[in-house]
Design an enzyme around this catalytic site. Structure first.
Site, PDB file in Angstrom:
ATOM      1  N   ALA A 225       0.925  -1.213   0.013  1.00  0.00           N
ATOM      2  CA  ALA A 225      -0.032   0.060   0.021  1.00  0.00           C
ATOM      3  C   ALA A 225       0.878   1.421   0.069  1.00  0.00           C
ATOM      4  O   ALA A 225       2.159   1.320   0.570  1.00  0.00           O
ATOM      5  CB  ALA A 225      -0.873   0.196   1.252  1.00  0.00           C
ATOM      6  N   PRO A 226       0.544   2.345  -0.700  1.00  0.00           N
ATOM      7  CA  PRO A 226      -0.765   2.456  -1.420  1.00  0.00           C
ATOM      8  C   PRO A 226      -0.769   1.817  -2.714  1.00  0.00           C
ATOM      9  O   PRO A 226      -1.725   1.743  -3.435  1.00  0.00           O
ATOM     10  CB  PRO A 226      -1.025   3.993  -1.740  1.00  0.00           C
ATOM     11  CG  PRO A 226       0.486   4.461  -1.328  1.00  0.00           C
ATOM     12  CD  PRO A 226       1.150   3.638  -0.664  1.00  0.00           C
ATOM     13  N   GLY A 227       0.456   1.458  -3.269  1.00  0.00           N
ATOM     14  CA  GLY A 227       0.375   0.721  -4.569  1.00  0.00           C
ATOM     15  C   GLY A 227       1.408   1.183  -5.530  1.00  0.00           C
ATOM     16  O   GLY A 227       1.187   0.971  -6.672  1.00  0.00           O
ATOM     17  N   GLY A 228       2.360   1.997  -5.194  1.00  0.00           N
ATOM     18  CA  GLY A 228       3.373   2.390  -6.196  1.00  0.00           C
ATOM     19  C   GLY A 228       4.272   1.413  -6.909  1.00  0.00           C
ATOM     20  O   GLY A 228       4.324   1.382  -8.186  1.00  0.00           O
ATOM     21  N   ASP A 244      -0.998  -6.252   2.235  1.00  0.00           N
ATOM     22  CA  ASP A 244      -0.986  -5.003   3.261  1.00  0.00           C
ATOM     23  C   ASP A 244      -2.107  -4.728   3.977  1.00  0.00           C
ATOM     24  O   ASP A 244      -3.359  -4.898   3.427  1.00  0.00           O
ATOM     25  CB  ASP A 244      -0.590  -3.783   2.475  1.00  0.00           C
ATOM     26  CG  ASP A 244       0.215  -2.738   3.141  1.00  0.00           C
ATOM     27  OD1 ASP A 244      -0.323  -2.377   4.288  1.00  0.00           O
ATOM     28  OD2 ASP A 244       1.048  -2.450   2.711  1.00  0.00           O
ATOM     29  N   ASP A 264      -0.339 -10.425   7.086  1.00  0.00           N
ATOM     30  CA  ASP A 264       1.126 -10.187   7.621  1.00  0.00           C
ATOM     31  C   ASP A 264       2.030 -10.774   6.450  1.00  0.00           C
ATOM     32  O   ASP A 264       1.937 -11.896   6.077  1.00  0.00           O
ATOM     33  CB  ASP A 264       1.221 -10.707   8.836  1.00  0.00           C
ATOM     34  CG  ASP A 264       2.739 -10.398   9.452  1.00  0.00           C
ATOM     35  OD1 ASP A 264       3.221  -9.660   8.836  1.00  0.00           O
ATOM     36  OD2 ASP A 264       3.075 -11.096  10.038  1.00  0.00           O
ATOM     37  N   ASP A 280       8.743  -4.110   0.010  1.00  0.00           N
ATOM     38  CA  ASP A 280       9.052  -2.733   0.265  1.00  0.00           C
ATOM     39  C   ASP A 280       8.778  -2.475   1.896  1.00  0.00           C
ATOM     40  O   ASP A 280       8.490  -1.289   2.196  1.00  0.00           O
ATOM     41  CB  ASP A 280       8.401  -1.433  -0.637  1.00  0.00           C
ATOM     42  CG  ASP A 280       8.753  -0.226  -0.358  1.00  0.00           C
ATOM     43  OD1 ASP A 280      10.227  -0.101   0.140  1.00  0.00           O
ATOM     44  OD2 ASP A 280       8.114   0.719  -0.778  1.00  0.00           O
ATOM     45  N   LYS A 309      15.857  -1.287   4.406  1.00  0.00           N
ATOM     46  CA  LYS A 309      16.074  -0.010   5.147  1.00  0.00           C
ATOM     47  C   LYS A 309      17.249  -0.009   6.030  1.00  0.00           C
ATOM     48  O   LYS A 309      17.243  -0.987   6.783  1.00  0.00           O
ATOM     49  CB  LYS A 309      14.859   0.224   5.885  1.00  0.00           C
ATOM     50  CG  LYS A 309      13.525  -0.094   5.155  1.00  0.00           C
ATOM     51  CD  LYS A 309      13.206   0.809   4.271  1.00  0.00           C
ATOM     52  CE  LYS A 309      11.817   0.282   3.346  1.00  0.00           C
ATOM     53  NZ  LYS A 309      11.259   0.921   2.092  1.00  0.00           N
TER      54      LYS A 309
HETATM   55  N1  SAM Z   1       5.931   0.038  -2.072  1.00  0.00           N
HETATM   56  C1  SAM Z   1       4.690   0.740  -1.568  1.00  0.00           C
HETATM   57  C2  SAM Z   1       4.550   1.786  -2.615  1.00  0.00           C
HETATM   58  O1  SAM Z   1       5.011   1.842  -3.731  1.00  0.00           O
HETATM   59  O2  SAM Z   1       3.528   2.402  -2.694  1.00  0.00           O
HETATM   60  C3  SAM Z   1       5.105   1.784  -0.318  1.00  0.00           C
HETATM   61  C4  SAM Z   1       5.349   0.434   0.913  1.00  0.00           C
HETATM   62  S1  SAM Z   1       5.580   1.538   2.442  1.00  0.00           S
HETATM   63  C5  SAM Z   1       7.014   2.161   2.414  1.00  0.00           C
HETATM   64  C6  SAM Z   1       5.431   0.270   3.342  1.00  0.00           C
HETATM   65  C7  SAM Z   1       4.282  -0.509   3.693  1.00  0.00           C
HETATM   66  O3  SAM Z   1       4.402  -1.735   4.213  1.00  0.00           O
HETATM   67  C8  SAM Z   1       3.043  -0.010   4.537  1.00  0.00           C
HETATM   68  O4  SAM Z   1       1.892   0.264   3.503  1.00  0.00           O
HETATM   69  C9  SAM Z   1       2.784  -1.002   5.623  1.00  0.00           C
HETATM   70  O5  SAM Z   1       1.633  -0.869   5.678  1.00  0.00           O
HETATM   71  C10 SAM Z   1       3.436  -2.174   5.025  1.00  0.00           C
HETATM   72  N2  SAM Z   1       3.853  -3.140   5.994  1.00  0.00           N
HETATM   73  C11 SAM Z   1       4.693  -3.040   7.134  1.00  0.00           C
HETATM   74  N3  SAM Z   1       4.835  -4.125   7.661  1.00  0.00           N
HETATM   75  C12 SAM Z   1       3.834  -5.172   7.237  1.00  0.00           C
HETATM   76  C13 SAM Z   1       3.786  -6.370   7.252  1.00  0.00           C
HETATM   77  N4  SAM Z   1       4.387  -7.104   8.437  1.00  0.00           N
HETATM   78  N5  SAM Z   1       2.785  -6.879   6.489  1.00  0.00           N
HETATM   79  C14 SAM Z   1       2.245  -6.413   5.567  1.00  0.00           C
HETATM   80  N6  SAM Z   1       2.555  -5.052   5.446  1.00  0.00           N
HETATM   81  C15 SAM Z   1       3.291  -4.582   6.025  1.00  0.00           C
END
Ligand code: SAM
Length: 357
Positions: A225-228, A244, A264, A280, A309
């Site tokens: 999320a949000p989906g990039g 997500d 998860d 990501d 990261k």
């Molecule tokens: N790649 C995405 C984009 O291009 O829009 C952005 C991702 S953002 C940096 C990180 C995402 O990882 C967040 O939406 C968060 O909810 C999700 N996230 C973090 N830990 C998670 C987990 N254990 N399981 C699923 N999603 C997770």
């Protein structure tokens, strides 16, 4: 004295220096790194006993993690006058002992500068310098040659100082400063989209992009999320499972190519193997490395692109630790692992892992 020049993200000079010192030691290249914080580059001074031409021919700058671009500098020209910078540069090139053998082999030219705040104004200057300089090289020196394996780099540190150097066209970035100029697509749900687009461009060769990014491929996007990132996959007509707890972009969901599961990312496993896993999630890099190793080891996917990261300290050591965890996932299979701090990465690096070559 010749030196290896590496262009990196400002603030990552220490990591870039640690990496070149470690690679140079493995390749028996004696020398020492010089760094200045936030300068956006590292100079590794080569011992006079090192054959710099062999380094030009054989050193693979693309394999470095913290350097976006690299080349071997043969001379640094100082005191370039504002009235004419071209003549002293041409004079310095022509005086190089290697020049006679290099000149007919220069097939590419890059005019570059470090990516730091001190040199912001330089970018405009570079394009005004490039045109007359390129004209001079073409008319008077027949550069670029139609065929040849050398890239010449003119690397301006400021308006008055520039390195003249060379790299093997197959072993350095074809893009000035190693930076792909990407435009943010208006329809993409987040700026993160540029990270995956750059990863496809920088970490995969053209033939791999054609082979591995075929329409109809399947992918899982962990932390989508949000989906990039999902948007990049949908753009290539992939079928994507987006994992997500947060909401996905509505327009992207309307594509009909995305299934969104609020699950998860660490415990989700696909029912059937997929072509790609991308990830990501903001998490400790070692957890992401272990997760990637699990996906590869259990053949849940053929290829993966994951973003790590980085912590505040010991960033070079941490990346090495993560890579060895991924490497250990498949000791008996041919595993490709490429890792880079991309232009669109901040305190992060991006890895491409693949079981196919
Ligand atoms: N790649 C995405 C984009 O291009 O829009 C952005 C991702 S953002 C940096 C990180 C995402 O990882 C967040 O939406 C968060 O909810 C999700 N996230 C973090 N830990 C998670 C987990 N254990 N399981 C699923 N999603 C997770």
């Amino acid at each position: 004295m010749s030196s290896i020049i590496l262009l990196c993200r400002p603030g990552f000079e220490k990591e870039c220096a640690a990496e070149i010192a470690s690679v140079a030691a493995q390749e028996s290249l004696t020398g020492f790194p010089r760094t200045r914080e936030n300068s956006g580059h590292v100079e590794f001074a080569l011992d006079p006993s090192v054959d710099a031409s062999l380094v030009v021919q054989n050193f693979d700058f693309r394999s470095l993690i913290f350097a976006r671009q690299g080349f071997v500098s043969f001379v640094k020209v100082d005191n370039l006058p504002e009235s004419d910078r071209i003549a002293p540069l041409i004079a310095a090139m022509s005086m190089l002992p290697e020049w006679d053998s290099y000149e007919p082999r220069i097939s590419h030219l890059l005019i570059e500068a470090p990516d730091n705040t001190e040199t912001e104004g330089l970018t405009a200057f570079l394009s005004s310098f490039a045109k007359p300089f390129e004209r001079h090289l073409k008319d008077k020196m027949h550069i670029p040659a139609e065929k040849g394996s050398l890239r010449m780099h003119i690397f301006f540190l400021n308006y008055a100082e520039a390195h003249i150097g060379f790299s093997n066209v197959n072993l350095s970035s074809s893009r000035a400063c190693g930076i792909p100029r990407l435009k943010f697509p208006k329809e993409a749900p987040s700026r993160s989209t540029l990270k995956l687009e750059e990863a496809f461009l920088v970490l995969l060769a053209a033939h791999e992009r054609a082979q591995f990014l075929k329409s109809g491929s399947t992918a899982v996007d962990l932390g989508a999320a949000p989906g990039g990132w999902t948007w990049q996959l949908v753009k290539r007509s992939f079928l994507v499972t987006a994992i997500d707890n947060a909401n996905m972009d509505t327009n992207l969901m309307n594509s009909g190519l995305v299934e969104h599961l609020r699950h998860d990312g660490f415990s989700y496993t696909p029912k059937k193997p997929v072509d790609w896993m991308v990830c990501d999630m903001v998490e400790q890099p070692i957890r992401i490395a272990r997760l990637t190793a699990e996906w590869i080891c259990e053949s849940r996917c053929k290829h993966a692109i994951v973003n790590l990261k980085l912590p505040m300290k010991k960033r070079f050591d941490e990346v090495q630790r993560c890579l060895s965890v991924i490497r250990a996932a498949s000791p008996d299979k041919d595993l490709i692992i490429r890792c880079k701090q991309l232009y669109h990465d901040r305190d992060e690096v991006t890895c491409f892992v693949s079981l196919e070559n």
